[in-house]
Design an enzyme around this catalytic site. Sequence first.
Site, short mmCIF file in Angstrom:
data_model
loop_
_atom_site.label_atom_id
_atom_site.label_comp_id
_atom_site.label_asym_id
_atom_site.label_seq_id
_atom_site.Cartn_x
_atom_site.Cartn_y
_atom_site.Cartn_z
N GLU A 9 0.83 -1.20 0.00
CA GLU A 9 0.00 0.00 0.00
C GLU A 9 0.86 1.25 0.00
O GLU A 9 2.07 1.19 0.21
CB GLU A 9 -0.93 -0.01 1.22
CG GLU A 9 -1.95 -1.12 1.15
CD GLU A 9 -2.92 -1.15 2.31
OE1 GLU A 9 -3.92 -1.86 2.20
OE2 GLU A 9 -2.69 -0.47 3.34
N GLU B 20 -0.91 -10.10 -6.62
CA GLU B 20 -0.76 -10.78 -7.89
C GLU B 20 0.07 -9.95 -8.87
O GLU B 20 0.90 -10.47 -9.60
CB GLU B 20 -2.14 -11.06 -8.52
CG GLU B 20 -3.05 -11.88 -7.65
CD GLU B 20 -3.97 -11.04 -6.75
OE1 GLU B 20 -5.11 -11.45 -6.57
OE2 GLU B 20 -3.53 -9.98 -6.24
#
Length: 134
Positions: free
Chosen positions: A44, A55
């Site tokens: 983040e 992913e």
Amino acid sequence: MTDEDLIAAARAAAAKSYSPYSNFAVGAALLLQDGSVVTGTNVENASYGLALCAETVAVAKILSENWVGGLEKVAVTGPGADPITPCGRCRQVLNELAQLGGTDPDILCVGPDSVTKVRLSELLPHAFGPASLA
């Protein structure tokens, strides 16, 4: 590599998540045709739109090393009561890698007590990818 081994790799990746804003730690483990497993975790950023999904991190690792061997299987795990699936962006990123290797990988959507197995083509029907540009 068993599904359980791949799920364990995804859970280990989730433990390394940098998710101080959402506290939603996600891990992904991608199995390639040559038996290699590449993991990623979500990262983040205070500027929320700059966050990276697990992913996407794993696919970037694969492509940045010129290590394209056909995507066979993906395990994605995170917190919550239900199995999680890749978000729309990640479905597209996984599809790009899968199309480069001519595969339709199984996606293991992992929750705390259950696993749902689906094909990428089921999660992203009528996908746009490299073949669409020919």
